[in-house]
Each structure stands twice: as C-alpha cells, then as structure tokens.
Design an enzyme around this catalytic site. Structure first.
Site, short mmCIF file in Angstrom:
data_model
loop_
_atom_site.label_atom_id
_atom_site.label_comp_id
_atom_site.label_asym_id
_atom_site.label_seq_id
_atom_site.Cartn_x
_atom_site.Cartn_y
_atom_site.Cartn_z
N PHE A 127 0.85 -1.18 0.00
CA PHE A 127 0.00 0.00 0.00
C PHE A 127 0.90 1.25 0.00
O PHE A 127 1.82 1.33 0.81
CB PHE A 127 -0.87 -0.04 1.26
CG PHE A 127 -2.02 0.91 1.26
CD1 PHE A 127 -3.06 0.77 0.35
CD2 PHE A 127 -2.08 1.93 2.19
CE1 PHE A 127 -4.13 1.64 0.36
CE2 PHE A 127 -3.16 2.81 2.21
CZ PHE A 127 -4.18 2.66 1.29
N ASP A 206 1.51 -5.71 7.78
CA ASP A 206 0.31 -4.89 7.73
C ASP A 206 -0.87 -5.83 7.47
O ASP A 206 -0.94 -6.49 6.42
CB ASP A 206 0.42 -3.83 6.63
CG ASP A 206 -0.71 -2.81 6.71
OD1 ASP A 206 -1.84 -3.19 7.08
OD2 ASP A 206 -0.47 -1.64 6.39
N TYR A 231 -11.53 -0.39 9.73
CA TYR A 231 -12.74 0.06 9.01
C TYR A 231 -13.00 -0.74 7.75
O TYR A 231 -13.90 -0.43 7.00
CB TYR A 231 -12.68 1.56 8.71
CG TYR A 231 -11.42 2.03 8.01
CD1 TYR A 231 -11.26 1.86 6.65
CD2 TYR A 231 -10.40 2.64 8.73
CE1 TYR A 231 -10.11 2.28 6.01
CE2 TYR A 231 -9.24 3.07 8.11
CZ TYR A 231 -9.10 2.88 6.74
OH TYR A 231 -7.95 3.29 6.12
N LYS A 232 -12.18 -1.77 7.50
CA LYS A 232 -12.43 -2.61 6.32
C LYS A 232 -13.29 -3.81 6.77
O LYS A 232 -14.47 -3.64 6.99
CB LYS A 232 -11.09 -3.01 5.69
CG LYS A 232 -10.41 -1.78 5.09
CD LYS A 232 -8.99 -1.98 4.65
CE LYS A 232 -8.46 -0.68 4.06
NZ LYS A 232 -7.00 -0.56 4.11
N ARG A 385 -11.99 -4.22 -8.23
CA ARG A 385 -11.79 -5.08 -7.06
C ARG A 385 -13.14 -5.47 -6.50
O ARG A 385 -13.96 -4.61 -6.18
CB ARG A 385 -11.02 -4.26 -6.02
CG ARG A 385 -9.76 -4.89 -5.54
CD ARG A 385 -9.00 -4.02 -4.58
NE ARG A 385 -9.78 -3.12 -3.74
CZ ARG A 385 -9.26 -2.49 -2.70
NH1 ARG A 385 -8.00 -2.66 -2.36
NH2 ARG A 385 -9.99 -1.66 -1.99
C1 LIG Z 1 -6.35 0.61 4.38
C2 LIG Z 1 -4.90 0.45 4.56
C3 LIG Z 1 -4.17 1.35 5.34
C4 LIG Z 1 -4.87 2.53 5.96
O1 LIG Z 1 -4.04 3.37 6.60
P1 LIG Z 1 -4.62 4.54 7.50
O2 LIG Z 1 -3.40 5.23 7.93
O3 LIG Z 1 -5.38 3.92 8.62
O4 LIG Z 1 -5.48 5.38 6.61
C5 LIG Z 1 -2.83 1.12 5.53
N1 LIG Z 1 -2.21 0.06 4.97
C6 LIG Z 1 -2.88 -0.82 4.20
C7 LIG Z 1 -2.18 -2.01 3.62
C8 LIG Z 1 -4.24 -0.65 3.97
O5 LIG Z 1 -4.91 -1.50 3.21
#
Ligand SMILES: *Cc1c(COP(=O)(O)O)cnc(C)c1O
Length: 425
Positions: A127, A206, A231-232, A385
């Site tokens: 990410f 992560d 939140y996912k 997706r």
């Molecule tokens: C959704 C997601 C995030 C979100 O990061 P925030 O700092 O909480 O906005 C981080 N890393 C990955 C791999 C994600 O999918």
C-alpha cells in the site's frame, strides 16, 4: 462446479451457516450490491445505538467519570478481542492512531533496536502509504538506511525466493502487507518470518486486508510486529482507529518514537520526565478516540462467535463461485484475472482487470444504468476489485454483480461515462 444459476446462488445463501449475520448490518436499497466492504465495511445495525449510548450516557451523564468506567481500558480490551482473531496473546495488541502512524512507530522502534543494520525491505505491491512512511523514516533518520522495494514479476505476487535473495545480514526490517491491496496476494507469514529471522531481520506485517477476512496466526508465525486497520473487514466506520501488535518478549526492548502521555508509565502522575509504559501501553500516544472505537466491537463479537475458520471457508467458497462465473461470462469480454490463481494464496477479494475498468466501474455504480447498482472499487490502472465480506456478502449479490458487468460490457454502456477520476476512487 457446474455453471451457477441465480437459483443455485439463492440455494447457497439458504445453506450458508453464516447467513444470520447479514441482518446484523444495515442493508439499504434492494437494488444496491455492495462489494466494497474491503474499503469501507458496512454499518453494523447496532452501531448507531451504541454510539448514541456512549454519547448520551457515558459522555452526557457520566462525564469525566467514564474514563474510569471503561474508557481508559477500551484500547486494551478491544486490542485483546483483535488478538483473539489474529493468533496473538492478551496484552499484545492495542488500538491506537491510524495504521500509517502505527507503522511509523513500529518501524522506527525496530530500526532503533536493529542499529548497525541499514536495509529495509518492502515490495511494490504494498500500500503506497506504507511505502511513504518508510521513505520518510529513512529521510528523517538520516543514518544511511536504504529502502529496497522488491518488484513483482507478474504484477500480482512476490515469490518467497525473491525475499530470500534480498534479505541479508544487513537487513534491519522487512515490512509487508500480509494480503496486498490490489491483487489480494497473501504471503506465507510463517515462511517469510522464518526467512527473516534466520538473518536476524525483524518483520512488520500490515494486516489491513487480512484482519476479519482470513485466519492470521501471529504467535504461530513468531511474528515480531504488526499493524492493521479496523474500518475494512472489521466495519469500524470511517476513520476508526487502527491497531498494533508487538510480540510480548519484544515489548520491553522497543520504544515508540513518539513519547506521548498515554504511552507513559503513569500518565496521571503528570511527571515531567518520560518513562516508557509497561508492555504494550508504551506504544500508545495520546487520548484515544472513544466514540470512533465503539462500532468495531460488534463485528469482533460476531467474528469470535462465527470463528475465523468458518469465515475463511465461506470467503473461499464465494471467491470460487465468483471466479467460475467470471471465467464463463466475462473472460470473453476483455476481462482477465488480476489475482493469483492459487486460491490458498489470496485474501478475500478478487481483482478483475479490463482496459476499460474505470468506466465499467462507473457504469456499475450508476443507478440509472442496468438493473442493479453495483459498488466495487476501482484501483489504477485497470483493476475492478470485488470484495467479499463473509459476514454479509451473499451468493445472490455475486451472481447479479457479474451478470450486470457482463450486460454493461456487451451493450457497451460504459462508453457513456467519462474517464475523469473523482477525489476518492
Ligand atoms: C487501508 C490500509 C491502510 C490505511 O491506513 P490509514 O493510515 O489507517 O489510513 C494502511 N495500509 C494498508 C495495507 C491498507 O490497506
């Protein structure tokens, strides 16, 4: 599997052992099909009431007394509930900050412990925020760290051998998404952690696209560090705080780079010299967002009750169902698979690629186009997706979504849409 029909899909929904959970979520519009629970999970039906209670009762009536009536320990108790579905032990997980901030804290702590080692390894499937955080850290530390970004050979996966070649005696930290956000490729956490440990490197996982979607065994893999989002698949709502995990024996060896008072040994003594807190507490920063923490509790209860193995089974079955439908009805229309073919090596979403992916996803989401409004998400440059949230996604939704995609492309309805991207895609 023989070619599925709508009746077949409905039959599978009736036989679904997790079917009772769907009604615990807010489902609006019978023509709305939501396949984006991996970006923002649905609203748990009890969340508005729970939030109202926290606001009206705990805040409104009890005022500051609420800190000693549950608020102060909430970051830890919810952390323990997350530990229970990620193979961690009590006291190893805590709710705090955003995922990006937690990644920063734990990466910085790891680099400090690994002094002398200069290499940080990640991959180009990670990410972007995770990569930015690591780039920023290298720059801020100014002590000659090097960020190595491994290149995926097929755009979807990283071979364990590639990591094996890259990790050496100079490697301080390996930082990876357990399930990657675009292709859904899932690393073998145990194998990668072992590989890193053999060279004395630490690993930071992560779990944003894993937690609540796939079984995770942090302790079983001897994982050092992890972060993740709520939140996912945990349906905590927009901006719900994230979590972090530090293996017990490492907690006293590591230090947060941000010395906030909630991470201090005894914040309410108001001493002027910082002392790191005991155990996981030292990784907290400031006052936790109590109201934003409320909704996630319901999903954690459901997942604990359903069991992650059952959740994974449904997710795998639904993904197989989706894949079969896609193969038969979509691959002839310019779609191709954007996820690894090995079913055991992917998370709970499937990416379908198409040169017109953006306009197709616009057409899918448009209420005036077609019979259903389908919300997947689009990821550059050509991925649609489709997220499976086993607590509420139905086979019928999957069937209808694929049918809608087929109809849009066959009738070229996506050509009515523009290429311009909105601020959030
Ligand atoms: C959704 C997601 C995030 C979100 O990061 P925030 O700092 O909480 O906005 C981080 N890393 C990955 C791999 C994600 O999918």
């Amino acid at each position: 599997m023989t070619f599925p029909t709508l009746e077949h899909a409905r039959q599978l929904d009736q036989e679904d052992p997790l079917r009772q959970y769907r009604e615990q979520f807010r489902i609006t519009g019978h023509r709305l099909i939501y396949l984006d629970g991996n970006s923002l999970g649905r609203l748990p039906e009890n969340a508005p009431g729970d939030i109202a209670d926290t606001v009206e009762q705990a805040w409104g009536n009890r005022l500051i007394r609420s800190w000693n009536e549950g608020w102060y320990i909430r970051s830890y108790s919810l952390g323990n509930s997350i530990a229970a579905i990620t193979g961690a032990s009590e006291g190893e997980v805590v709710i705090s900050d955003a995922t990006s901030v937690n990644l920063y804290k734990l990466a910085a702590a790891a680099l400090k412990r690994q002094q002398g080692r200069k290499k940080i390894i990640t991959d180009n499937l990670n990410f972007p925020s995770d990569i930015y955080i690591l780039q920023g850290l290298v720059e801020q530390l100014g002590s000659g760290h090097e960020l190595v970004v491994l290149e995926s050979r097929d755009g979807m996966t990283i071979q364990t051998g590639q990591l094996g070649e890259a990790i050496d005696d100079d490697t301080a930290l390996v930082s990876l998404s357990h399930v990657v956000f675009k292709s859904a490729f899932m690393y073998d956490m145990k194998a990668v952690t072992e590989l890193a440990h053999r060279k004395g490197a630490m690993v930071l996982w992560d779990l944003s696209h894993s937690v609540g979607a796939v079984p995770v065994d942090l302790n079983g893999a001897a994982a050092d560090l992890a972060v993740g989002c709520t939140y996912k698949y945990l349906n905590g709502g927009p901006g719900a705080p994230a979590f972090l995990y530090v293996r017990k024996d490492l907690q006293e060896q590591l230090h947060s780079p941000i010395w906030g008072w909630f991470g201090e040994l005894s914040p309410f003594e108001f001493g002027l010299d910082y002392r790191p807190g005991k155990g996981i507490s030292r990784f907290l920063t400031g006052t936790p967002p109590i109201i934003s923490m409320v909704p996630v509790e319901r999903t954690l209860q459901m997942l604990a009750e359903a069991g992650m193995d059952q959740v994974r089974r449904k997710s795998m079955d639904q993904l197989a169902f989706l894949e079969t439908l896609a193969e038969v009805t979509l691959y002839g229309l310019g779609f191709s698979m954007g996820s690894p073919s090995d079913r055991d090596r992917r998370g709970s979403h499937l990416s379908l690629r198409h040169p017109e992916a953006f306009r197709i996803s616009q057409a899918l989401a448009d209420p005036e186009t077609g019979t259903y409004q389908v919300i997947p998400d689009f990821r550059e440059p050509d991925n649609i997706r489709l997220g499976i949230s086993p607590l509420y996604t139905t086979y019928e939704e999957i069937f209808l979504a694929v049918q809608e995609m087929q109809m849009i492309v066959q009738k070229e309805l996506h050509l009515n849409f523009r290429e311009e991207r909105g601020a959030v895609t």
